[in-house]
Design an enzyme around this catalytic site. Structure first.
Site, PDB file in Angstrom:
ATOM      1  CG  PHE A 138      -0.145  -0.608   5.974  1.00  8.71           C
ATOM      2  CD1 PHE A 138       0.824  -0.187   6.884  1.00  8.71           C
ATOM      3  CD2 PHE A 138       0.267  -1.324   4.857  1.00  8.71           C
ATOM      4  CE1 PHE A 138       2.164  -0.489   6.685  1.00  8.71           C
ATOM      5  CE2 PHE A 138       1.608  -1.628   4.655  1.00  8.71           C
ATOM      6  CZ  PHE A 138       2.559  -1.208   5.578  1.00  8.71           C
ATOM      7  CG  ASP A 223      -3.470   1.084  -0.892  1.00 10.54           C
ATOM      8  OD1 ASP A 223      -3.347   0.034  -1.564  1.00 10.54           O
ATOM      9  OD2 ASP A 223      -2.690   1.392   0.028  1.00 10.54           O
ATOM     10  CE  LYS A 252       0.163  -6.962   1.250  1.00  8.04           C
ATOM     11  NZ  LYS A 252       0.062  -5.539   1.557  1.00  8.04           N
TER      12      LYS A 252
HETATM   13  C1  LIG Z   1       0.858  -4.324   1.760  1.00  9.25           C
HETATM   14  C2  LIG Z   1       0.206  -3.024   1.500  1.00  9.25           C
HETATM   15  C3  LIG Z   1       0.924  -1.901   1.044  1.00  9.25           C
HETATM   16  C4  LIG Z   1       2.430  -1.912   0.924  1.00  9.25           C
HETATM   17  O1  LIG Z   1       2.883  -2.782  -0.053  1.00  9.25           O
HETATM   18  P1  LIG Z   1       4.457  -3.126  -0.134  1.00  9.25           P
HETATM   19  O2  LIG Z   1       4.535  -3.980  -1.372  1.00  9.25           O
HETATM   20  O3  LIG Z   1       4.826  -3.830   1.114  1.00  9.25           O
HETATM   21  O4  LIG Z   1       5.176  -1.840  -0.289  1.00  9.25           O
HETATM   22  C5  LIG Z   1       0.227  -0.761   0.737  1.00  9.25           C
HETATM   23  N1  LIG Z   1      -1.104  -0.697   0.870  1.00  9.25           N
HETATM   24  C6  LIG Z   1      -1.834  -1.739   1.300  1.00  9.25           C
HETATM   25  C7  LIG Z   1      -3.318  -1.614   1.395  1.00  9.25           C
HETATM   26  C8  LIG Z   1      -1.206  -2.931   1.640  1.00  9.25           C
HETATM   27  O5  LIG Z   1      -1.927  -3.957   2.108  1.00  9.25           O
END
Ligand SMILES: *Cc1c(COP(=O)(O)O)cnc(C)c1O
Length: 396
Positions: A138, A223, A252
């Protein structure tokens, strides 16, 4: 306006993109939140791995109040003092030499994808633009990041997607090796997949991926939007593998609830960006920087990485004990305070019953309970959640 009226008004005027629980949260402190009726909840969601210091942490509140009295926003046309301080702290505590600030995880990943492409065009050749990403990953909800996300449910209805992405199963080195071709410019992955269900790869996986990237002269993008800033018991999850990525994204937990994102890279890669290549009006905004400086400082100065590791082990052991009593618990896994419990049944009802009993937990991918509480939880908090899970799972 009462609770019911508020929810009805929200449904009437806000686009229908979220399935919400029927409560209105109005106050938070530490690991607790309260709804509009005064009911208290123990929060093991923390805004989905965001409020790692707990709600309304005094150091973050003070930093925001102080900054609010001084300056909200100017523009990146000018130097911004708390931006310089946060960039230094991030660089001093990571593999990276340079930081780009933005406002969310998706935006940080967009920046990473753009930087990888720009670097590849300039240094590897115009035919190298493809990124390999992981199934069940994700990376966000923008067009580039839903394309990077290896799950069709997030892409459905939004085609055509971006060109230049291929997907392989996570934790499968031979599939990854086989997918690398002359167009590949990099590999992008989460060190532990969050949204995909807290999927933890083999201990050697990330180091082997790093080796593969070096061998093929391609980039490694991690990420760490969810795993970063202390969640797994290290400041960044890549540190568990003893490797250094080329690019990393954060968001986050970075502002403990104030929206902020960052994309970090080594000098070698970062030099591909020059003025005009990328920008964000709000990126590195003084208020966001004040919140992030206070958050990062608190995590580092107050030994919260050790607390996270210790509470994580306690929680994991307690869940494993719970597993011996409930056959619906298939597997318990986690690192630091990024913990999951996969079930043989749908987890939705369990989440709802926990909510009724005053505990907030999250379910991802239908059958996986995900726990990403504030790093400041106590062992008593863990005991309370385990007791309630035990009650709720009885007879299931
Ligand atoms: C939550 C998340 C995102 C997206 O972040 P947003 O601030 O909602 O755009 C991207 N990568 C990972 C691994 C995430 O957990």
């Amino acid at each position: 306006m009462n609770e019911k009226e508020l929810m009805a008004q929200a449904d009437e005027n806000i686009m229908n993109t979220y399935k919400r629980f029927p409560i209105v949260l109005v106050k938070g402190l530490g690991q607790k939140v309260w709804d509009v009726n005064g009911k208290e909840y123990l929060d093991f969601v923390a805004g989905i791995a965001v409020c790692s210091l707990g709600h309304c942490h005094p150091r973050v509140v003070a930093a925001l109040k102080e900054q609010a009295d001084k300056l909200f926003h100017v523009s990146n046309l000018y130097y911004i003092e708390p931006q310089a301080r946060l960039a230094k702290m991030l660089v001093d505590n990571s593999f990276a030499d340079k930081v780009f600030f933005c406002n969310s995880g998706a935006e940080a990943n967009e920046a990473a994808i753009k930087l990888a492409r720009k670097y590849a065009h300039e240094n590897l050749g115009d035919d190298k633009f493809e990124l390999i990403t992981m199934k069940d990953s994700f990376h966000g909800r923008t067009m580039a990041t839903i394309t990077a996300t290896g799950q069709e449910k997030f892409q459905f209805g939004f085609t055509p997607l971006l060109e230049g992405f291929t997907y392989v199963p996570f934790n499968d080195l031979s599939a990854l090796e086989a997918a690398i071709n002359k167009k590949t410019c990099g590999i992008m992955l989460e060190p532990i997949q969050g949204e995909g269900g807290v999927n933890i790869p083999d201990v050697q996986y990330l180091a082997k991926v790093r080796e593969m990237c070096d061998r093929h002269n391609i980039l490694l993008i991690v990420d760490e939007v969810q795993t970063g800033v202390g969640r797994t018991g290290k400041l960044f999850a890549y540190e568990h593998s003893g490797i250094k990525p080329d690019i990393m994204t954060l968001a986050k937990a970075l502002g403990n609830g104030f929206p902020v994102g960052a994309m970090l890279a080594t000098n070698k890669i970062a030099q591909a960006f020059s003025p005009g290549n990328h920008a964000s009006t709000f990126g590195g905004n003084p208020l966001a920087m004040a919140a992030a400086n206070a958050t990062l400082k608190t995590i580092l100065e107050e030994g919260l990485l050790d607390v996270c590791r210790e509470r994580g082990e306690y929680f994991l052991a307690a869940l494993k004990k719970l597993q011996t009593r409930h056959k619906i618990i298939q597997e318990v896994r986690g690192m630091g305070l990024m913990i999951a419990c996969s079930l043989t049944i749908e987890g939705g009802d369990i989440v709802k019953e926990c909510l009724k009993k005053g505990v907030l937990i999250n379910c991802t991918g239908g059958k996986t309970l995900r726990f990403v509480p504030p790093l400041i939880i106590s062992t008593q908090d863990v005991d309370q959640v385990i007791n309630i899970l035990n009650e709720v799972m009885e007879g299931k």
